[in-house]
Structure formats: structure tokens, C-alpha cells
Design an enzyme around this catalytic site. Structure first.
Site, PDB file in Angstrom:
ATOM      1  N   THR A   1       0.833  -1.204   0.000  1.00  0.00           N
ATOM      2  CA  THR A   1       0.000   0.000   0.000  1.00  0.00           C
ATOM      3  C   THR A   1       0.868   1.255   0.000  1.00  0.00           C
ATOM      4  O   THR A   1       0.565   2.241  -0.685  1.00  0.00           O
ATOM      5  CB  THR A   1      -0.932   0.001   1.224  1.00  0.00           C
ATOM      6  OG1 THR A   1      -1.781  -1.147   1.170  1.00  0.00           O
ATOM      7  CG2 THR A   1      -1.787   1.260   1.265  1.00  0.00           C
TER       8      THR A   1
ATOM      9  N   HIS B   1       1.995   1.981  -3.444  1.00  0.00           N
ATOM     10  CA  HIS B   1       0.958   2.679  -4.219  1.00  0.00           C
ATOM     11  C   HIS B   1       0.958   4.173  -3.885  1.00  0.00           C
ATOM     12  O   HIS B   1       0.824   5.024  -4.777  1.00  0.00           O
ATOM     13  CB  HIS B   1      -0.419   2.083  -3.924  1.00  0.00           C
ATOM     14  CG  HIS B   1      -0.644   0.733  -4.518  1.00  0.00           C
ATOM     15  ND1 HIS B   1      -0.779   0.531  -5.875  1.00  0.00           N
ATOM     16  CD2 HIS B   1      -0.766  -0.488  -3.944  1.00  0.00           C
ATOM     17  CE1 HIS B   1      -0.975  -0.756  -6.112  1.00  0.00           C
ATOM     18  NE2 HIS B   1      -0.961  -1.400  -4.954  1.00  0.00           N
TER      19      HIS B   1
ATOM     20  N   ILE C   1       3.306 -11.371   1.342  1.00  0.00           N
ATOM     21  CA  ILE C   1       2.173 -12.044   1.976  1.00  0.00           C
ATOM     22  C   ILE C   1       2.034 -13.469   1.454  1.00  0.00           C
ATOM     23  O   ILE C   1       1.825 -14.412   2.226  1.00  0.00           O
ATOM     24  CB  ILE C   1       0.880 -11.231   1.775  1.00  0.00           C
ATOM     25  CG1 ILE C   1       0.980  -9.890   2.510  1.00  0.00           C
ATOM     26  CG2 ILE C   1      -0.338 -12.009   2.269  1.00  0.00           C
ATOM     27  CD1 ILE C   1      -0.174  -8.939   2.239  1.00  0.00           C
TER      28      ILE C   1
ATOM     29  N   ILE D   1     -11.221 -12.057   1.315  1.00  0.00           N
ATOM     30  CA  ILE D   1     -10.510 -11.816   2.574  1.00  0.00           C
ATOM     31  C   ILE D   1     -10.161 -10.336   2.666  1.00  0.00           C
ATOM     32  O   ILE D   1      -9.623  -9.750   1.730  1.00  0.00           O
ATOM     33  CB  ILE D   1      -9.211 -12.638   2.659  1.00  0.00           C
ATOM     34  CG1 ILE D   1      -9.495 -14.124   2.465  1.00  0.00           C
ATOM     35  CG2 ILE D   1      -8.499 -12.378   3.988  1.00  0.00           C
ATOM     36  CD1 ILE D   1     -10.319 -14.759   3.560  1.00  0.00           C
TER      37      ILE D   1
END
Length: 342
Positions: A40, A43, A175, A286
Site C-alpha cells: 500500500t 501505491h 504475503i 478476505i
């Protein structure tokens, strides 16, 4: 205080000085010791379409962290000055139906630390005490700083029973790589991960992947044959958001298979729905981490021998943040840690 902030509506971040936050009656103030760079944050650094629509400017960002409680509001219970904590980055309302039913990760009014409000890339962070989570002494600061993405991996991987199952993971970002280790730790049989990044596929091998497959050179069908898999994968964990990866997963699933989706594909992604219908697949979206069951599971797995150390590949002082982001942007890293104590 020192902070890493988005000061302009343009690519990059700036190391600057901002006002120290104030503590409310139900808040804790955390002196930050380590932070980690998230996808994130990349980004936000790039200032892509999502970031332009989402991130207030000016604001300091970041949401993967660990630190020490240095101040508490007068209503706070269960914590003490000096406690070492990380924290849940999704601040929830507490009043919607899902919150009141104990499903806070599904709160429709979620506010994100470092996304919708001031973040953890700073010397101090204030969050509601409800969101703070104590870190046991045997867990290092570097590991505690990545509990947010570790939680995403845990929530995704443990959505379905993995004991004795064949698991396909598409997307070898940090992840996805952590999901490899989790799946093996809890008893999966074959854990196959796909990507096109050789550096990260090698990290996945170090984390226990049965096969780490570069799909630009090797097919899943060939891998399944090598592993003597005649019926397909039992569980799929889609971490990439890449439509072609999801398509290949659907084709490789066994009838009655289960898929957890964490990666975010383009809005109008088309798939072959006959694969879902005729195979009787179960698909689950999720988001975030279950509060706080996911956090307890993370600690329990680390205490029972789960080794995530290979994913921690680079460390920088916060003053070297530009080098840290360049390393993350290169694609040749696992998790990149920023040290706020030097």
C-alpha cells in the site's frame, strides 16, 4: 516530531517535521521503533490512481509498526507505560451490525491508519487502545513490525482446513511467501506457489514451498504431474490480483476445492464461471485480519516454531528511506524494515 509524509500530490514521500499527536481518553501513544514498507505504501509512493482517490494530502502515512507505549488516556485499561505493542491498522466504529456481532474486520465504517488518518511513519503514533496488541518478549521488533501483513497471510491461509491438503498460492509477494510458511506449519501436504519473480520465488523455497514455479517458464500442469497430483489442488490462495493467475488457479482446482481471495484484481475482471459452477468451488473474499483471533494465532504460530526470518531481507535507518523504497520497488526484496531509533 520526525515523520515520513505525502506533502504533495505527486510521486514520492518527504521526511519532514509534524506536530506530535494528542492522546484522547481511550487512546495510547506509541513511540515507534520499527516500521515496515507495505505494498500500500508503494501505491502511495507512486501516487497511482488508487492513491490519488484515497490519500489525504498532506498526511504522514505507514501502518506496519512496533513500538512502546509512552502515554495513555485516563480511560485505558489493560495496558501499562512501557508495554511493547503493535496494532490493528483498521479502526472500526464499534456500532454497526458486524462490529456488534464480533466481526469487526467487516466493519462498513473502517478507517485505515496511514491511509485515511495519520500513520505510523513517525516518531509517535496515537491509536485507540482497543487496537493495540501486546508483543511477547521472545518476538523481535523486526517481526512485530510486520504483524499487519503477517496477519493478512494468516487470515487468508487459515480460512480453510489445510491439514493434508494440496495448496496453490498465486503471487509470491511477501504475503504470499508468508502464506507458504503458514500452510506448511499447519500441516499442508504440497504447497505450490507461482509468480514470475525469481528472487521472490527463491524466498518462497526458503520458507518451505514444495515447488516455487516461474509460470513464464513452467506450467502448473507439469508441476502437478511431477507431484503425482491427479485431481487438482484442494485449496487456492490468490494473492496477486493478476487475472491470468486467478484463471490458472480455477483451472488447477479439484472439484469441491476452496479459494481465498486477498489479491485485488481489476474491477471488470472476467473469469470462466463454468469452472466455479461445475467444480462446485467455494470462493471467499478476505479483508484485513480478524480482531483479534488472527493476532492470537500469529503469536501462537511463532511460539510453536514458525520461522518467518527469511522474509526480513533489508533494514535501513529512516533517514535512508529513499534507498529503502527503491529496494522495495526493485522487486528484489522481501520485507523492508525502517529503524526509527538511529
Amino acid at each position: 516530531m520526525k515523520a515520513l509524509a505525502k506533502l504533495e500530490r505527486a510521486p514520492g514521500l518527504t521526511l519532514t517535521r509534524v506536530k506530535k499527536p494528542e492522546v484522547g481518553h481511550n487512546d495510547v501513544m506509541i513511540r515507534i521503533t520499527r516500521t515496515a514498507i507495505c505494498g500500500t505504501d508503494i501505491h502511495i509512493w507512486k501516487w497511482d490512481d488508487w492513491a490519488q482517490k484515497t490519500i489525504p494530502v498532506p498526511m504522514h502515512v505507514g501502518h506496519e509498526y512496533v513500538g512502546e507505549i509512552v502515554e495513555m488516556g485516563q480511560e485505558v485499561r489493560g495496558f501499562s507505560i512501557g508495554d511493547r505493542v503493535s496494532g490493528e491498522g483498521h479502526i472500526t466504529c464499534g456500532f454497526c451490525r458486524n462490529c456488534r456481532a464480533g466481526r469487526r474486520h467487516l466493519c462498513r465504517n473502517t478507517v485505515g491508519v496511514g491511509v485515511n488518518r495519520e500513520g505510523a511513519f513517525a516518531e509517535y503514533l496515537v491509536i485507540p487502545a482497543f487496537n493495540a496488541f501486546k508483543i511477547p518478549p521472545e518476538i523481535s521488533d523486526d517481526l512485530a513490525a510486520i504483524f499487519d501483513p503477517f496477519g493478512n497471510a494468516t487470515h487468508t491461509a487459515l480460512s480453510f482446513n489445510l491439514v493434508g491438503e494440496d495448496v496453490l498460492i498465486t503471487g509470491a509477494g511477501p504475503i504470499g511467501i508468508m502464506a507458504v510458511a503458514i500452510a506448511k506449519h499447519v500441516g499442508a501436504r504440497n504447497v505450490v506457489i507461482t509468480d514470475v519473480n525469481d528472487y521472490r520465488l527463491e524466498l518462497a523455497r526458503k520458507m518451505g514451498a514444495t515447488r516455487a514455479v516461474n509460470v513464464s517458464r513452467e506450467t502448473l500442469r507439469d508441476v502437478m504431474r511431477d507431484l503425482h497430483m491427479t485431481e487438482g489442488f484442494d485449496v487456492g490462495l490468490e494473492m496477486s490480483g493478476v487475472p491470468s493467475a486467478f484463471t490458472s488457479m480455477l483451472e488447477a482446482m479439484n472439484h469441491g476445492g476452496k479459494i481465498a481471495l486477498l489479491g485485488i484484481p481489476p474491477a471488470q475482471t472476467a473469469i470462466d464461471w463454468t469452472q466455479v459452477i461445475f467444480k462446485g468451488l467455494e470462493i471467499k473474499g478476505i479483508y484485513g485480519r480478524e480482531m483479534f483471533e488472527t493476532w492470537y494465532k500469529m503469536v501462537a504460530m511463532l511460539q510453536s516454531g514458525l520461522d518467518l526470518s527469511p522474509i526480513l531481507t533489508h533494514r535501513f535507518a529512516v533517514d535512508d528511506y529513499e534507498k529503502a523504497f527503491a529496494t522495495m520497488l526493485s522487486g528484489e526484496s522481501g520485507k523492508v524494515i525502517l529503524d526509527w531509533t538511529v
